[in-house]
Design a protein around this motif. Sequence first.
Motif, PDB file in Angstrom:
ATOM      1  N   ARG A   1       0.850  -1.191   0.000  1.00  0.00           N
ATOM      2  CA  ARG A   1       0.000   0.000   0.000  1.00  0.00           C
ATOM      3  C   ARG A   1       0.890   1.247   0.000  1.00  0.00           C
ATOM      4  O   ARG A   1       1.955   1.259   0.608  1.00  0.00           O
ATOM      5  N   LEU A   2       0.415   2.294  -0.669  1.00  0.00           N
ATOM      6  CA  LEU A   2       1.202   3.522  -0.799  1.00  0.00           C
ATOM      7  C   LEU A   2       0.590   4.627   0.051  1.00  0.00           C
ATOM      8  O   LEU A   2      -0.621   4.874   0.002  1.00  0.00           O
ATOM      9  N   ALA A   3       1.432   5.303   0.833  1.00  0.00           N
ATOM     10  CA  ALA A   3       1.020   6.482   1.601  1.00  0.00           C
ATOM     11  C   ALA A   3       1.886   7.667   1.203  1.00  0.00           C
ATOM     12  O   ALA A   3       3.096   7.521   1.002  1.00  0.00           O
TER      13      ALA A   3
ATOM     14  N   LEU B   1       4.020   4.219   9.704  1.00  0.00           N
ATOM     15  CA  LEU B   1       3.155   3.750   8.621  1.00  0.00           C
ATOM     16  C   LEU B   1       3.801   2.588   7.870  1.00  0.00           C
ATOM     17  O   LEU B   1       3.118   1.642   7.457  1.00  0.00           O
TER      18      LEU B   1
ATOM     19  N   TYR C   1       2.795  -0.042   4.727  1.00  0.00           N
ATOM     20  CA  TYR C   1       2.800   0.949   3.660  1.00  0.00           C
ATOM     21  C   TYR C   1       4.201   1.148   3.090  1.00  0.00           C
ATOM     22  O   TYR C   1       5.196   0.996   3.801  1.00  0.00           O
ATOM     23  N   ARG C   2       4.252   1.527   1.819  1.00  0.00           N
ATOM     24  CA  ARG C   2       5.426   2.193   1.268  1.00  0.00           C
ATOM     25  C   ARG C   2       5.115   3.673   1.357  1.00  0.00           C
ATOM     26  O   ARG C   2       4.130   4.144   0.785  1.00  0.00           O
ATOM     27  N   VAL C   3       5.916   4.385   2.102  1.00  0.00           N
ATOM     28  CA  VAL C   3       5.614   5.774   2.438  1.00  0.00           C
ATOM     29  C   VAL C   3       6.531   6.700   1.645  1.00  0.00           C
ATOM     30  O   VAL C   3       7.762   6.567   1.706  1.00  0.00           O
TER      31      VAL C   3
ATOM     32  N   ALA D   1      -2.927   6.516  -4.595  1.00  0.00           N
ATOM     33  CA  ALA D   1      -2.353   6.005  -3.350  1.00  0.00           C
ATOM     34  C   ALA D   1      -3.462   5.591  -2.393  1.00  0.00           C
ATOM     35  O   ALA D   1      -4.608   6.061  -2.483  1.00  0.00           O
ATOM     36  N   GLU D   2      -3.131   4.715  -1.482  1.00  0.00           N
ATOM     37  CA  GLU D   2      -4.089   4.293  -0.466  1.00  0.00           C
ATOM     38  C   GLU D   2      -4.413   5.439   0.498  1.00  0.00           C
ATOM     39  O   GLU D   2      -5.556   5.605   0.936  1.00  0.00           O
TER      40      GLU D   2
ATOM     41  N   VAL E   1      -5.894   4.493   8.811  1.00  0.00           N
ATOM     42  CA  VAL E   1      -4.633   3.924   8.322  1.00  0.00           C
ATOM     43  C   VAL E   1      -4.673   2.411   8.446  1.00  0.00           C
ATOM     44  O   VAL E   1      -3.807   1.709   8.147  1.00  0.00           O
TER      45      VAL E   1
END
Length: 232
Positions: free
Chosen positions: A13-15, A35, A40-42, A76-77, A232
Amino acid sequence: MRLHTTTWGEGDRLALLVHGIMADHRTWRRVGPALAARGYRVVAVDLRGHGASGRAGSYGVQDFADDLVETLPAGAELAVGHSLGGLTLSRAVERLAPRRAVYSDPAWHLPGGRDGYRGALLAQAKAATREQITAMNPRWDAVDVDIELETLKVWDEATAYGLEAVADTDLLPAGAAVPSLVTLADPSRLVSAGHAALLTGRGFEVRTVAGAGHTIHRDDFGGFMAALDGWV
């Protein structure tokens, strides 16, 4: 402008994280890893005139928003914006189309008038000392004071003047383009109780972090993350 970015994690998931004025990606030093630990990939940006991103001849709100769209992937998520970053995200959110957006004490109203917002006054923060930063932010960890000093060194204070054009202007979104949470300081100087009620009526969920100052995630990291429960 293509912006400098920093990444934490390798989740599916992308943040996206967007900082406020005078700061850069380092303001998220605890939020990014937290996160990432949740899968997540932040990706955090440095806005134009901040951090490792380029300087520019124009620092209008639309410039900041267009940079986000040019730099970040759509869909993005989660997207989180603080202060100026919240205002910027709200101007880019329809194009970025995240599944959820979080606006942390967003700069949706900068008081005008004789005693209101002045770029020159904000620009003076460039020369703030350790003692002044600590006095203004008594709940910050020492490492956040160190980071603030470093980010001020590379901040282009001309960005402060770019916001004068929107001082005393109603910048509240007409509606929530995507499911949206607003987290507020206690009290918020940028989103009044009346504005919070308007936002609720426009489809935003509004939560206040008790006792927190404007930079909620630095004042009360635990309270900030708790306020994101369910988002989140």
